[in-house]
Design a protein around this motif. Structure first.
Motif, PDB file in Angstrom:
ATOM      1  N   THR A 169     -67.513   7.002 -25.521  1.00 38.27           N
ATOM      2  CA  THR A 169     -68.792   6.481 -25.984  1.00 38.27           C
ATOM      3  C   THR A 169     -69.208   5.316 -25.097  1.00 38.27           C
ATOM      4  OG1 THR A 169     -67.851   4.847 -27.506  1.00 38.27           O
ATOM      5  CG2 THR A 169     -68.089   7.097 -28.329  1.00 38.27           C
ATOM      6  N   LYS A 170     -70.336   4.736 -25.404  1.00 39.28           N
ATOM      7  CA  LYS A 170     -70.813   3.617 -24.579  1.00 39.28           C
ATOM      8  C   LYS A 170     -69.932   2.375 -24.729  1.00 39.28           C
ATOM      9  CE  LYS A 170     -73.945   1.094 -27.628  1.00 39.28           C
ATOM     10  NZ  LYS A 170     -75.277   0.500 -27.748  1.00 39.28           N
ATOM     11  N   SER A 219     -70.491   7.831 -20.987  1.00 41.20           N
ATOM     12  CA  SER A 219     -70.622   8.202 -22.390  1.00 41.20           C
ATOM     13  C   SER A 219     -70.967   9.680 -22.538  1.00 41.20           C
ATOM     14  CB  SER A 219     -71.699   7.353 -23.069  1.00 41.20           C
ATOM     15  OG  SER A 219     -71.903   7.790 -24.400  1.00 41.20           O
ATOM     16  N   THR A 221     -71.663  10.700 -25.786  1.00 45.13           N
ATOM     17  CA  THR A 221     -72.250  10.716 -27.132  1.00 45.13           C
ATOM     18  C   THR A 221     -73.566   9.929 -27.135  1.00 45.13           C
ATOM     19  OG1 THR A 221     -70.940   8.761 -27.722  1.00 45.13           O
ATOM     20  CG2 THR A 221     -70.006  10.913 -28.263  1.00 45.13           C
ATOM     21  N   PRO A 222     -74.598  10.434 -26.458  1.00 49.82           N
ATOM     22  CA  PRO A 222     -75.859   9.670 -26.360  1.00 49.82           C
ATOM     23  C   PRO A 222     -76.520   9.419 -27.712  1.00 49.82           C
ATOM     24  CG  PRO A 222     -76.143  11.924 -25.579  1.00 49.82           C
ATOM     25  CD  PRO A 222     -74.676  11.722 -25.747  1.00 49.82           C
ATOM     26  N   PHE A 223     -76.442  10.389 -28.625  1.00 45.78           N
ATOM     27  CA  PHE A 223     -77.092  10.189 -29.918  1.00 45.78           C
ATOM     28  C   PHE A 223     -76.376   9.112 -30.727  1.00 45.78           C
ATOM     29  CE2 PHE A 223     -77.490  11.281 -34.484  1.00 45.78           C
ATOM     30  CZ  PHE A 223     -78.850  11.043 -34.629  1.00 45.78           C
ATOM     31  N   ASP A 272     -74.642   6.766 -29.502  1.00 45.13           N
ATOM     32  CA  ASP A 272     -74.905   5.509 -28.803  1.00 45.13           C
ATOM     33  C   ASP A 272     -76.231   4.901 -29.261  1.00 45.13           C
ATOM     34  OD1 ASP A 272     -72.590   5.944 -27.446  1.00 45.13           O
ATOM     35  OD2 ASP A 272     -73.542   6.658 -25.619  1.00 45.13           O
ATOM     36  N   SER A 273     -77.244   5.761 -29.466  1.00 47.11           N
ATOM     37  CA  SER A 273     -78.533   5.256 -29.918  1.00 47.11           C
ATOM     38  C   SER A 273     -78.444   4.681 -31.332  1.00 47.11           C
ATOM     39  CB  SER A 273     -79.577   6.371 -29.869  1.00 47.11           C
ATOM     40  OG  SER A 273     -79.259   7.419 -30.787  1.00 47.11           O
ATOM     41  N   LEU A 274     -77.591   5.287 -32.166  1.00 45.23           N
ATOM     42  CA  LEU A 274     -77.407   4.763 -33.519  1.00 45.23           C
ATOM     43  C   LEU A 274     -76.680   3.412 -33.495  1.00 45.23           C
ATOM     44  CD1 LEU A 274     -76.382   7.978 -35.516  1.00 45.23           C
ATOM     45  CD2 LEU A 274     -78.625   6.895 -35.370  1.00 45.23           C
ATOM     46  N   ASN A 329     -77.105   1.062 -31.533  1.00 50.64           N
ATOM     47  CA  ASN A 329     -78.046  -0.025 -31.264  1.00 50.64           C
ATOM     48  C   ASN A 329     -78.716  -0.554 -32.518  1.00 50.64           C
ATOM     49  OD1 ASN A 329     -77.553   0.251 -28.501  1.00 50.64           O
ATOM     50  ND2 ASN A 329     -79.138   1.836 -28.289  1.00 50.64           N
ATOM     51  N   HIS A 330     -78.624   0.206 -33.618  1.00 48.30           N
ATOM     52  CA  HIS A 330     -79.293  -0.198 -34.869  1.00 48.30           C
ATOM     53  C   HIS A 330     -78.313  -0.219 -36.033  1.00 48.30           C
ATOM     54  CE1 HIS A 330     -83.021   0.533 -32.640  1.00 48.30           C
ATOM     55  NE2 HIS A 330     -82.527   1.698 -32.317  1.00 48.30           N
ATOM     56  N   SER A 331     -77.038  -0.423 -35.724  1.00 45.67           N
ATOM     57  CA  SER A 331     -76.043  -0.395 -36.798  1.00 45.67           C
ATOM     58  C   SER A 331     -75.089  -1.587 -36.662  1.00 45.67           C
ATOM     59  CB  SER A 331     -75.249   0.905 -36.721  1.00 45.67           C
ATOM     60  OG  SER A 331     -74.506   0.963 -35.523  1.00 45.67           O
TER      61      SER A 331
END
Length: 300
Positions: A280-281, A287, A289-291, A293-295, A297-299
């Motif tokens: 992952t990032k 990485s 797991t791009p999706f 990784d995007s989560l 940023n907001h968790s």
């Protein structure tokens, strides 16, 4: 002066190349004895695996020979003395014999465990109370490994002695000493880089073998000293006992809801099994797991 020192470093390089050759022979033997377990690997892919394995062999060879390398890169005249070279030879043979032996043992051990040996092999050996009875039987059953081991070490020593040493004498002044120290530090730094497996932030690990080949072929990329050393670094999880006879009385993971209507709750827990952070990032390498990784940023 630097010419003398570079010839000393070149001498070390030739001696280490002999160990690389011994590791290559061990890997070829490992495949030859267990080729039925790698029946779908092609010749081209196998050659590529042998090439990528150099990175993992470098770790094992540098760790094994770290003291030998340190004593071999010190720019002193006594390096060329008979006593100094004799001690270097004994250090070279003893340490490399142990690591080569681990590689050979896995030739016959691999079909049973389907992986390279790890540190738990010592726990298994320690738990054998009848080792004095089992060891002779092992030697009897796999006598050919002992023959291969003796031949490998014999050839390693023989070719080591064939490398010609030209005696040198060091005379120091301020300028030459500065250059020698800089080259010495550079050599030591390269050894550290080799042990880390490169300049990446996270040192090389067992999971990195999966970057170069399919999962079922990673044992060909790895070597046994590498997996043993790396597994020593892993701490076993402690078994916690809270004295709870029936945990479901406290928490039951199965929940039944009265209706099927969607409720927009703001807490979501995502659990993923067998996915190391390196993928992952968080690993800050590459990485997969791009999706997720995007989560992140907001968790939390």
């Amino acid at each position: 002066m630097l010419d003398h020192y570079f010839s000393q470093l070149f001498l070390l390089l030739k001696r280490l190349l002999l160990v690389y050759l011994a590791y290559f022979i061990c890997r070829v033997l490992f495949y030859s004895f267990n080729h039925t377990l790698f029946d779908n690997i092609g010749s081209f892919e196998r050659i590529a695996v042998y090439f990528y394995a150099i990175r993992f062999d470098t770790f094992s060879i540098l760790v094994c020979n770290s003291l030998f390398i340190l004593l071999s890169i010190i720019p002193i005249t006594v390096f060329y003395s008979h006593a100094y070279q004799r001690n270097l030879l004994w250090l070279y043979v003893i340490t490399n014999s142990i690591f080569i032996l681990f590689n050979l043992v896995d030739i016959v051990y691999f079909p049973y465990i389907k992986k390279r040996s790890t540190a738990d092999i010592f726990n298994q050996m320690g738990g054998q109370t009848d080792m004095s009875t089992l060891l002779p039987q092992y030697i009897k059953d796999f006598w050919y490994l002992l023959v291969i081991f003796i031949v490998l070490i014999f050839l390693l020593v023989r070719f080591y002695k064939k490398i010609i040493i030209s005696p040198r004498s060091y005379t120091y002044n301020a300028k030459s000493l500065t250059y020698l120290i800089l080259v010495f530090l550079l050599s030591a730094s390269l050894m550290v880089v080799g042990i880390r497996g490169g300049f990446q932030k996270i040192p090389i690990d067992v999971v990195d073998a999966g970057k170069y080949t399919k999962t079922q072929y990673t044992s060909l990329v790895l070597n046994s000293p590498f997996t043993i050393i790396k597994s020593f670094e892993k701490k076993e999880l402690a078994l916690l006992d809270f004295g709870i006879a029936d945990p479901e009385l406290i928490f039951n993971p199965i929940h039944h809801y009265k209706n099927d209507s969607l409720q927009k709750l703001n807490i979501v827990v995502i659990m993923m099994e067998s996915c190391a952070k390196e993928y992952t990032k968080i690993g800050k390498v590459k990485s997969y797991t791009p999706f997720l990784d995007s989560l992140m940023n907001h968790s939390l």
